[in-house]
Design a protein around this motif. Structure first.
Motif, PDB file in Angstrom:
ATOM      1  N   GLU A  18      35.403   6.750 -79.928  1.00 33.29           N
ATOM      2  CA  GLU A  18      36.137   5.599 -79.417  1.00 33.29           C
ATOM      3  C   GLU A  18      35.225   4.370 -79.312  1.00 33.29           C
ATOM      4  OE1 GLU A  18      39.442   5.408 -78.824  1.00 33.29           O
ATOM      5  OE2 GLU A  18      39.482   7.432 -79.705  1.00 33.29           O
ATOM      6  N   LYS A  19      33.976   4.580 -78.907  1.00 37.69           N
ATOM      7  CA  LYS A  19      33.058   3.457 -78.691  1.00 37.69           C
ATOM      8  C   LYS A  19      32.662   2.772 -79.991  1.00 37.69           C
ATOM      9  CE  LYS A  19      31.826   2.385 -75.245  1.00 37.69           C
ATOM     10  NZ  LYS A  19      32.472   1.483 -74.251  1.00 37.69           N
ATOM     11  N   ILE A  20      32.685   3.499 -81.127  1.00 35.69           N
ATOM     12  CA  ILE A  20      32.225   2.875 -82.378  1.00 35.69           C
ATOM     13  C   ILE A  20      33.366   2.275 -83.194  1.00 35.69           C
ATOM     14  CG2 ILE A  20      30.221   4.385 -82.515  1.00 35.69           C
ATOM     15  CD1 ILE A  20      31.671   5.943 -84.733  1.00 35.69           C
ATOM     16  N   LYS A  21      34.610   2.417 -82.722  1.00 33.97           N
ATOM     17  CA  LYS A  21      35.738   1.902 -83.500  1.00 33.97           C
ATOM     18  C   LYS A  21      35.681   0.392 -83.669  1.00 33.97           C
ATOM     19  CE  LYS A  21      39.171   5.558 -82.856  1.00 33.97           C
ATOM     20  NZ  LYS A  21      40.454   5.950 -82.207  1.00 33.97           N
ATOM     21  N   ILE A  53      20.609  17.188 -96.759  1.00 37.19           N
ATOM     22  CA  ILE A  53      19.856  16.458 -95.742  1.00 37.19           C
ATOM     23  C   ILE A  53      19.452  17.496 -94.708  1.00 37.19           C
ATOM     24  CG2 ILE A  53      19.847  14.605 -94.036  1.00 37.19           C
ATOM     25  CD1 ILE A  53      22.179  13.372 -95.522  1.00 37.19           C
ATOM     26  N   TYR A  54      18.176  17.742 -94.607  1.00 38.17           N
ATOM     27  CA  TYR A  54      17.671  18.853 -93.801  1.00 38.17           C
ATOM     28  C   TYR A  54      18.110  18.740 -92.347  1.00 38.17           C
ATOM     29  CZ  TYR A  54      14.315  22.257 -91.998  1.00 38.17           C
ATOM     30  OH  TYR A  54      13.740  23.332 -91.391  1.00 38.17           O
ATOM     31  N   ARG A  55      17.924  17.590 -91.754  1.00 41.08           N
ATOM     32  CA  ARG A  55      18.391  17.346 -90.386  1.00 41.08           C
ATOM     33  C   ARG A  55      19.601  16.419 -90.469  1.00 41.08           C
ATOM     34  NH1 ARG A  55      16.034  20.642 -86.418  1.00 41.08           N
ATOM     35  NH2 ARG A  55      13.813  20.812 -86.776  1.00 41.08           N
ATOM     36  N   GLY A  56      20.777  16.985 -90.582  1.00 37.64           N
ATOM     37  CA  GLY A  56      21.989  16.199 -90.767  1.00 37.64           C
ATOM     38  C   GLY A  56      22.655  15.871 -89.443  1.00 37.64           C
ATOM     39  N   PHE A  57      23.726  16.605 -89.126  1.00 37.02           N
ATOM     40  CA  PHE A  57      24.402  16.319 -87.860  1.00 37.02           C
ATOM     41  C   PHE A  57      23.639  16.876 -86.665  1.00 37.02           C
ATOM     42  CE2 PHE A  57      28.729  14.346 -87.734  1.00 37.02           C
ATOM     43  CZ  PHE A  57      28.520  13.574 -88.873  1.00 37.02           C
ATOM     44  N   TYR A  58      22.495  17.467 -86.913  1.00 36.47           N
ATOM     45  CA  TYR A  58      21.519  17.690 -85.849  1.00 36.47           C
ATOM     46  C   TYR A  58      21.231  16.359 -85.163  1.00 36.47           C
ATOM     47  CZ  TYR A  58      16.669  17.281 -84.232  1.00 36.47           C
ATOM     48  OH  TYR A  58      15.543  16.951 -83.530  1.00 36.47           O
ATOM     49  N   MET A  59      21.303  15.261 -85.910  1.00 39.90           N
ATOM     50  CA  MET A  59      20.961  13.948 -85.368  1.00 39.90           C
ATOM     51  C   MET A  59      21.954  13.489 -84.298  1.00 39.90           C
ATOM     52  SD  MET A  59      19.561  12.033 -88.741  1.00 39.90           S
ATOM     53  CE  MET A  59      19.182  10.576 -87.805  1.00 39.90           C
ATOM     54  N   ILE A  60      23.173  14.031 -84.321  1.00 39.92           N
ATOM     55  CA  ILE A  60      24.116  13.723 -83.244  1.00 39.92           C
ATOM     56  C   ILE A  60      23.594  14.311 -81.945  1.00 39.92           C
ATOM     57  CG2 ILE A  60      26.473  14.042 -82.423  1.00 39.92           C
ATOM     58  CD1 ILE A  60      26.157  12.229 -84.935  1.00 39.92           C
ATOM     59  N   ARG A  61      23.094  15.558 -82.018  1.00 46.33           N
ATOM     60  CA  ARG A  61      22.496  16.167 -80.833  1.00 46.33           C
ATOM     61  C   ARG A  61      21.255  15.375 -80.403  1.00 46.33           C
ATOM     62  NH1 ARG A  61      22.295  21.435 -78.949  1.00 46.33           N
ATOM     63  NH2 ARG A  61      24.484  21.458 -79.588  1.00 46.33           N
ATOM     64  N   TRP A  62      20.460  14.953 -81.383  1.00 47.19           N
ATOM     65  CA  TRP A  62      19.268  14.156 -81.073  1.00 47.19           C
ATOM     66  C   TRP A  62      19.659  12.881 -80.337  1.00 47.19           C
ATOM     67  CZ3 TRP A  62      18.088   9.211 -83.062  1.00 47.19           C
ATOM     68  CH2 TRP A  62      16.814   8.737 -82.762  1.00 47.19           C
ATOM     69  N   TYR A  63      20.699  12.205 -80.823  1.00 46.07           N
ATOM     70  CA  TYR A  63      21.155  10.978 -80.163  1.00 46.07           C
ATOM     71  C   TYR A  63      21.568  11.269 -78.720  1.00 46.07           C
ATOM     72  CZ  TYR A  63      24.213   7.263 -78.612  1.00 46.07           C
ATOM     73  OH  TYR A  63      24.788   6.275 -77.846  1.00 46.07           O
ATOM     74  N   TYR A 103      24.297   5.037 -82.916  1.00 44.23           N
ATOM     75  CA  TYR A 103      25.138   6.206 -83.211  1.00 44.23           C
ATOM     76  C   TYR A 103      25.909   6.000 -84.518  1.00 44.23           C
ATOM     77  CZ  TYR A 103      28.612   9.889 -82.662  1.00 44.23           C
ATOM     78  OH  TYR A 103      29.403  10.986 -82.874  1.00 44.23           O
ATOM     79  N   LYS A 104      26.514   4.829 -84.665  1.00 39.87           N
ATOM     80  CA  LYS A 104      27.271   4.586 -85.900  1.00 39.87           C
ATOM     81  C   LYS A 104      26.328   4.503 -87.098  1.00 39.87           C
ATOM     82  CE  LYS A 104      31.083   2.091 -87.951  1.00 39.87           C
ATOM     83  NZ  LYS A 104      32.288   1.267 -87.688  1.00 39.87           N
ATOM     84  N   ALA A 105      25.156   3.924 -86.915  1.00 44.82           N
ATOM     85  CA  ALA A 105      24.188   3.830 -88.019  1.00 44.82           C
ATOM     86  C   ALA A 105      23.740   5.221 -88.468  1.00 44.82           C
ATOM     87  CB  ALA A 105      22.990   2.983 -87.599  1.00 44.82           C
ATOM     88  N   ILE A 106      23.656   6.176 -87.538  1.00 47.62           N
ATOM     89  CA  ILE A 106      23.331   7.555 -87.917  1.00 47.62           C
ATOM     90  C   ILE A 106      24.386   8.095 -88.881  1.00 47.62           C
ATOM     91  CG2 ILE A 106      23.244   9.930 -87.061  1.00 47.62           C
ATOM     92  CD1 ILE A 106      21.892   8.844 -84.517  1.00 47.62           C
ATOM     93  N   ILE A 107      25.646   7.932 -88.528  1.00 38.97           N
ATOM     94  CA  ILE A 107      26.743   8.448 -89.369  1.00 38.97           C
ATOM     95  C   ILE A 107      26.735   7.748 -90.725  1.00 38.97           C
ATOM     96  CG2 ILE A 107      29.249   8.642 -89.568  1.00 38.97           C
ATOM     97  CD1 ILE A 107      29.205   8.720 -86.402  1.00 38.97           C
ATOM     98  N   GLU A 108      26.587   6.439 -90.718  1.00 37.32           N
ATOM     99  CA  GLU A 108      26.560   5.699 -91.981  1.00 37.32           C
ATOM    100  C   GLU A 108      25.339   6.091 -92.811  1.00 37.32           C
ATOM    101  OE1 GLU A 108      28.890   1.573 -90.710  1.00 37.32           O
ATOM    102  OE2 GLU A 108      26.734   1.739 -90.336  1.00 37.32           O
ATOM    103  N   GLY A 109      24.199   6.291 -92.150  1.00 37.03           N
ATOM    104  CA  GLY A 109      22.986   6.673 -92.874  1.00 37.03           C
ATOM    105  C   GLY A 109      23.128   8.024 -93.548  1.00 37.03           C
TER     106      GLY A 109
END
Length: 519
Positions: A340-343, A305-315, A384-390
């Motif tokens: 903690e917020k997504i638990k 995935i070209y832009r992977g955990f880059y998306m955490i920074r994007w978020y 944020y959680k949807a990014i990780i799941e995606g």
């Protein structure tokens, strides 16, 4: 006795130098960050002075020397690993003519009517359904942009090579690179450890003069030895052998201990990948090669995935201002606060689902990112959680393709990279994949894998299994929550896998619409 190895890990954000023992211990370490990591002369461009990385290497090894003047005398060899798909052009004296163009670079040079290809080559790619992929790869190859926009530099160009090859030249005087480290927009036949001939269709796609490419050597062979000049700059002893290894992700896979199809390695870095080591050469997708492992005999089947955990920074950049403020109040990192917020958000993010195509892939060059399923119940933390799941869904899709080639589902996932430090994130991956998951015990899996590769090359370990048994530790094991896995599997099959086919035409129309707007 010289039983240690020096590893230089050239990352996108920083350079790390480590001396690793044959038991896998990091004896000394130095990290040098780049400021800035890259420059952008225009929107979407990502460039850096190639010699900056050499300067940072010397700063790091000099710092190691100052800390312990004898430790560099204990090394039996060195290995350099570099981020992939970054190009530098050199003149006849092997001096850079311009900044290196990095893998993050988004420039595209249009090639009208695919004029780089012969008629029969266009026909072949059309028949096998790879016309768009061939066009995308051609237009993303930096040499086209240089030829059109900097013709005076193109005329002076004698060598066109990966950034890693330039490193090897500066250290040893030899412009060579391992086939396992020549990954990206280069006409490499990975199965045979050589470039394709000048008449091969893949060579036509990239249109790089074959005579300008650096010499390719197999993994585990000698690139050369540290010159007296480089030794004076770096304090690395004269004559130290520089050993041919592999790309960053391949070394990370080995450093995770994934040496056969029983285990899959997931790297949660700026780009995310899933890799499975396999004895035979198999392409995980049409036109997508498998790459040589950092030791002889194996290949890595990889989907990226070209832009992977880059998306955490994007978020965090786009939505996370309040999260950063709240995290600072609690003396936490923003990522820890978000964990903690997504638990309390259920699996599936209350019906929000994301496809992480913020950067298009090889197989889907027209794709764009999408988020569907919004309702008034959703918050920014659902995104944020949807990014990780995606990202997890997309990598699972990649593993499904790999399994079709290896005919075996892995027993274990091993997760490394920045995201692997979060147990919450790793648990989501375990539940999406339905496979027992281990968190990497080290932040430096790529460095460890490079050291293993070096010790195998030197004959200190006979093979990858012996290196693994002697150098790797076990990380925390996470078991699958079967109830959540059952839900994720339904979501994956009935929703996620159907999004791209449904939107494929719309993605294509969007791309063409905005290309027309730019004209």
């Amino acid at each position: 006795m010289k039983e240690n190895i020096l590893v230089i890990d050239i990352g996108t954000q920083s350079l790390r130098a480590s001396v690793i023992s044959k038991k896998g211990e990091c004896l000394i370490f130095s990290k040098k960050e780049y400021d800035p990591p890259f420059v952008s002369p225009k929107k979407g461009f990502a460039e850096q002075n190639a010699d900056l990385y050499i300067d940072k290497l010397c700063e790091a090894t000099n710092e190691i020397y100052q800390k312990d003047k004898d430790i560099l005398l204990s090394i039996s060899g060195m290995v350099c690993i570099c981020f992939r798909d970054s190009s530098v052009i050199l003149d006849e004296n092997k001096k850079p003519l311009r900044n290196a163009i990095l893998w993050l670079d988004q420039r595209i040079e249009k090639i009208p009517h695919m004029s780089n290809l012969k008629f029969y080559e266009k026909l072949i790619f059309s028949v096998i359904g790879m016309k768009d992929t061939a066009k995308y790869n051609a237009e993303r190859t930096p040499i086209y942009w240089i030829r059109k926009n900097q013709p005076e530099l193109y005329k002076k160009m004698r060598y066109y090579c990966p950034l890693g090859a330039y490193f090897n030249y500066r250290i040893t005087g030899n412009l060579k690179i391992s086939s396992a480290d020549c990954i990206g927009h280069y006409p490499v036949n990975f199965k045979k450890d050589k470039y394709y001939s000048k008449h091969h269709p893949k060579t036509s796609i990239f249109s790089i003069p074959v005579s300008s490419l650096p010499e390719i050597v197999p993994v585990s062979t000698l690139i050369g030895r540290v010159t007296e000049k480089f030794s004076s700059l770096s304090k690395i002893p004269v004559g130290t052998p520089l050993l041919a290894s592999a790309s960053d992700k391949a070394c990370e896979t080995l450093g995770d201990g994934c040496i056969d199809e029983k285990e899959a390695a997931i790297s949660l870095g700026t780009a995310c990948t899933i890799d499975v080591a396999y004895r035979k050469y198999k392409e995980p997708e049409t036109f997508l090669p498998s790459y040589p492992a950092p030791y002889k005999g194996d290949y890595n089947l990889e989907v990226q995935i070209y832009r992977g955990f880059y998306m955490i920074r994007w978020y965090l950049d786009e939505f996370g201002k309040e999260d950063r403020i709240e995290a600072e109040k609690l003396n936490m990192k923003a990522e820890q606060y978000l964990d903690e917020k997504i638990k309390d958000i259920p699996a599936g993010s209350d019906g929000l689902i994301l496809q992480p195509y913020w950067g298009p892939g090889l197989k889907r060059p027209n794709a764009r990112g999408s988020i569907i399923g919004f309702s008034s119940a959703h918050t920014r933390h659902h995104i944020y959680k949807a990014i990780i799941e995606g990202i997890a869904f997309s990598l699972k899709e990649g593993l499904d393709k790999i399994i079709k080639k290896t005919h075996r589902k892995p027993d274990t996932l091993i997760i490394s990279g920045g995201g692997s430090q979060s147990e919450s994130i790793c648990q989501i991956f375990a539940d999406v994949f339905g496979i027992k998951t281990m968190m990497s015990p080290t932040k430096e899996s790529a460095t460890l894998g490079a050291a293993m590769s070096g010790f195998i090359s030197l004959g200190i370990y006979a093979n990858s299994k012996e290196a693994k048994d002697n150098m790797l530790k076990k990380g925390k094991i996470l078991q699958v929550n079967e109830k959540k896995h059952s839900f994720y599997q339904k979501m994956y099959n009935t929703v996620y896998k159907k999004i791209y086919p449904s939107l494929k035409k719309s993605y294509y129309n969007l791309k063409n619409l905005f290309l027309t707007q730019d004209e």
